[in-house]
Design a protein around this motif. Sequence first.
Motif, PDB file in Angstrom:
ATOM      1  N   LEU A  22       1.954  12.033 -19.234  1.00 14.74           N
ATOM      2  CA  LEU A  22       1.333  11.228 -18.387  1.00 14.74           C
ATOM      3  C   LEU A  22       0.042  11.922 -17.946  1.00 14.74           C
ATOM      4  O   LEU A  22      -0.141  13.101 -17.497  1.00 14.74           O
ATOM      5  CB  LEU A  22       2.052  10.974 -16.961  1.00 14.74           C
ATOM      6  N   LYS A  23      -1.141  11.191 -17.953  1.00 14.09           N
ATOM      7  CA  LYS A  23      -2.336  11.531 -17.605  1.00 14.09           C
ATOM      8  C   LYS A  23      -2.724  10.817 -16.271  1.00 14.09           C
ATOM      9  O   LYS A  23      -3.828  11.417 -15.465  1.00 14.09           O
ATOM     10  CB  LYS A  23      -3.160  11.303 -18.683  1.00 14.09           C
ATOM     11  N   ILE A  24      -2.265   9.483 -16.012  1.00 12.44           N
ATOM     12  CA  ILE A  24      -2.940   8.733 -14.729  1.00 12.44           C
ATOM     13  C   ILE A  24      -1.802   7.827 -14.213  1.00 12.44           C
ATOM     14  O   ILE A  24      -0.825   7.178 -15.133  1.00 12.44           O
ATOM     15  CB  ILE A  24      -4.278   7.859 -15.301  1.00 12.44           C
ATOM     16  N   VAL A  25      -1.747   7.526 -12.912  1.00  8.82           N
ATOM     17  CA  VAL A  25      -0.896   6.732 -12.285  1.00  8.82           C
ATOM     18  C   VAL A  25      -2.098   5.898 -11.416  1.00  8.82           C
ATOM     19  O   VAL A  25      -2.927   6.355 -10.701  1.00  8.82           O
ATOM     20  CB  VAL A  25      -0.212   7.286 -11.138  1.00  8.82           C
ATOM     21  N   VAL A  26      -1.709   4.507 -11.512  1.00  6.24           N
ATOM     22  CA  VAL A  26      -2.829   3.717 -11.074  1.00  6.24           C
ATOM     23  C   VAL A  26      -1.649   2.733 -10.047  1.00  6.24           C
ATOM     24  O   VAL A  26      -0.986   2.095 -10.434  1.00  6.24           O
ATOM     25  CB  VAL A  26      -3.785   2.779 -11.783  1.00  6.24           C
ATOM     26  N   ARG A  27      -2.244   2.883  -8.665  1.00  4.76           N
ATOM     27  CA  ARG A  27      -1.594   1.836  -7.707  1.00  4.76           C
ATOM     28  C   ARG A  27      -2.217   0.512  -7.552  1.00  4.76           C
ATOM     29  O   ARG A  27      -3.517   0.720  -7.264  1.00  4.76           O
ATOM     30  CB  ARG A  27      -1.377   2.583  -6.315  1.00  4.76           C
ATOM     31  N   ALA A  28      -1.625  -0.536  -8.091  1.00  2.00           N
ATOM     32  CA  ALA A  28      -2.393  -1.914  -7.982  1.00  2.00           C
ATOM     33  C   ALA A  28      -2.282  -2.355  -6.547  1.00  2.00           C
ATOM     34  O   ALA A  28      -1.342  -3.134  -6.055  1.00  2.00           O
ATOM     35  CB  ALA A  28      -1.430  -2.864  -8.851  1.00  2.00           C
ATOM     36  N   GLY A  29      -3.279  -1.858  -5.632  1.00  2.15           N
ATOM     37  CA  GLY A  29      -3.310  -1.987  -4.250  1.00  2.15           C
ATOM     38  C   GLY A  29      -4.013  -0.873  -3.659  1.00  2.15           C
ATOM     39  O   GLY A  29      -4.382  -0.073  -4.187  1.00  2.15           O
ATOM     40  N   ALA A  30      -4.054  -1.012  -2.194  1.00  2.00           N
ATOM     41  CA  ALA A  30      -4.567   0.070  -1.247  1.00  2.00           C
ATOM     42  C   ALA A  30      -3.665   1.040  -1.237  1.00  2.00           C
ATOM     43  O   ALA A  30      -2.419   0.953  -1.011  1.00  2.00           O
ATOM     44  CB  ALA A  30      -5.252  -0.710  -0.161  1.00  2.00           C
ATOM     45  N   GLY A  31      -4.212   2.204  -0.807  1.00  2.00           N
ATOM     46  CA  GLY A  31      -3.367   3.329  -0.345  1.00  2.00           C
ATOM     47  C   GLY A  31      -2.537   4.241  -1.401  1.00  2.00           C
ATOM     48  O   GLY A  31      -2.671   3.703  -2.512  1.00  2.00           O
ATOM     49  N   TYR A  32      -2.227   5.363  -1.123  1.00  2.00           N
ATOM     50  CA  TYR A  32      -1.223   6.219  -1.926  1.00  2.00           C
ATOM     51  C   TYR A  32       0.159   6.624  -1.512  1.00  2.00           C
ATOM     52  O   TYR A  32       0.573   7.442  -1.768  1.00  2.00           O
ATOM     53  CB  TYR A  32      -2.191   7.482  -2.187  1.00  2.00           C
ATOM     54  N   ASP A  33       0.399   5.814  -0.324  1.00  2.00           N
ATOM     55  CA  ASP A  33       1.722   6.418   0.404  1.00  2.00           C
ATOM     56  C   ASP A  33       3.066   6.571  -0.539  1.00  2.00           C
ATOM     57  O   ASP A  33       3.630   7.223  -0.232  1.00  2.00           O
ATOM     58  CB  ASP A  33       1.749   5.667   1.697  1.00  2.00           C
ATOM     59  N   ASN A  34       2.970   5.841  -1.753  1.00  2.00           N
ATOM     60  CA  ASN A  34       4.013   5.793  -2.465  1.00  2.00           C
ATOM     61  C   ASN A  34       4.020   6.900  -3.778  1.00  2.00           C
ATOM     62  O   ASN A  34       4.744   6.861  -4.831  1.00  2.00           O
ATOM     63  CB  ASN A  34       4.641   4.458  -3.019  1.00  2.00           C
ATOM     64  N   ILE A  35       2.803   7.571  -3.571  1.00  2.00           N
ATOM     65  CA  ILE A  35       2.467   8.486  -4.755  1.00  2.00           C
ATOM     66  C   ILE A  35       2.499   9.938  -4.254  1.00  2.00           C
ATOM     67  O   ILE A  35       1.525  10.074  -3.282  1.00  2.00           O
ATOM     68  CB  ILE A  35       1.193   8.376  -5.399  1.00  2.00           C
ATOM     69  N   ASP A  36       3.191  10.756  -4.894  1.00  2.00           N
ATOM     70  CA  ASP A  36       3.320  12.141  -4.184  1.00  2.00           C
ATOM     71  C   ASP A  36       2.021  12.926  -5.022  1.00  2.00           C
ATOM     72  O   ASP A  36       2.027  13.346  -5.853  1.00  2.00           O
ATOM     73  CB  ASP A  36       4.474  13.013  -4.576  1.00  2.00           C
ATOM     74  N   LEU A  37       1.127  12.989  -4.013  1.00  2.00           N
ATOM     75  CA  LEU A  37      -0.408  13.420  -4.329  1.00  2.00           C
ATOM     76  C   LEU A  37      -0.474  14.684  -4.858  1.00  2.00           C
ATOM     77  O   LEU A  37      -0.985  15.135  -5.717  1.00  2.00           O
ATOM     78  CB  LEU A  37      -1.456  12.885  -3.644  1.00  2.00           C
ATOM     79  N   ALA A  38       0.128  15.511  -4.072  1.00  2.00           N
ATOM     80  CA  ALA A  38       0.465  17.159  -4.336  1.00  2.00           C
ATOM     81  C   ALA A  38       1.262  17.278  -5.581  1.00  2.00           C
ATOM     82  O   ALA A  38       0.792  18.173  -6.280  1.00  2.00           O
ATOM     83  CB  ALA A  38       1.095  17.834  -3.088  1.00  2.00           C
ATOM     84  N   SER A  39       2.021  16.633  -5.941  1.00  2.00           N
ATOM     85  CA  SER A  39       2.815  16.778  -6.976  1.00  2.00           C
ATOM     86  C   SER A  39       2.159  16.209  -8.140  1.00  2.00           C
ATOM     87  O   SER A  39       2.116  16.928  -9.270  1.00  2.00           O
ATOM     88  CB  SER A  39       4.212  16.052  -6.973  1.00  2.00           C
ATOM     89  N   ALA A  40       1.344  15.187  -8.260  1.00  2.00           N
ATOM     90  CA  ALA A  40       0.666  14.682  -9.092  1.00  2.00           C
ATOM     91  C   ALA A  40      -0.594  15.791  -9.697  1.00  2.00           C
ATOM     92  O   ALA A  40      -0.845  15.895 -10.927  1.00  2.00           O
ATOM     93  CB  ALA A  40      -0.124  13.139  -8.733  1.00  2.00           C
ATOM     94  N   THR A  41      -1.217  16.322  -8.601  1.00  2.00           N
ATOM     95  CA  THR A  41      -2.225  17.322  -8.859  1.00  2.00           C
ATOM     96  C   THR A  41      -1.601  18.417  -9.597  1.00  2.00           C
ATOM     97  O   THR A  41      -1.826  19.105 -10.495  1.00  2.00           O
ATOM     98  CB  THR A  41      -2.770  17.838  -7.491  1.00  2.00           C
ATOM     99  N   ALA A  42      -0.492  18.922  -9.135  1.00  2.00           N
ATOM    100  CA  ALA A  42       0.232  20.065  -9.738  1.00  2.00           C
ATOM    101  C   ALA A  42       0.630  19.789 -11.463  1.00  2.00           C
ATOM    102  O   ALA A  42       0.556  20.632 -11.950  1.00  2.00           O
ATOM    103  CB  ALA A  42       1.497  20.382  -8.973  1.00  2.00           C
TER     104      ALA A  42
END
Length: 167
Positions: A22-42
């Motif tokens: 996985l290289k990218i996650v795109v949320r179709a909508g506003a906000g990121y509250d359902n994506i663990d941004l720290a984990s994605a960065t890691a």
Amino acid sequence: VDAIIIRSDIIDGEVLDAAKNLKIVVRAGAGYDNIDLASATAHHVVAMNTPGQNSNAVAELAIGMMIYQARNQFNGKSGSELMGKTLGLHAYGNVGRRVAALAKAFGMDVFAYDPYISRETIEADGVKWVGSVEELYRKCNYVSLHIPATSETKLSINASLLNSMPM
């Protein structure tokens, strides 16, 4: 997979551990509250969203819910109209602006509170600016929430605030 497009699905460490390419996650909508941004960065995964993409659909739903409430949930008894009622917009981003336009077409008196949008911007759209969230709730028959789910906003709406609204 190399990319995932989501709307409400949760992307957390477990998902990211399983998606080795996985290289990218795109949320179709506003906000990121359902994506663990720290984990994605890691995991070296880029997280993006599409603010404004579904603004009109959300705005129409908000107005539809107000009509449903005004008409006593369509229970066969007479209700009231939206015309002449006050609407408070708790945030004035893409969705808030669209709700304002629709509500004004229904003849509602529209107020907005947003600490990140200038008074001039709000008033340029024919919406009345208020200086605090408490003032917004005290003035308005309906309030439409369009705030992100952040540590600042979570638990910010409480019984005291809701009970300050006019009956």
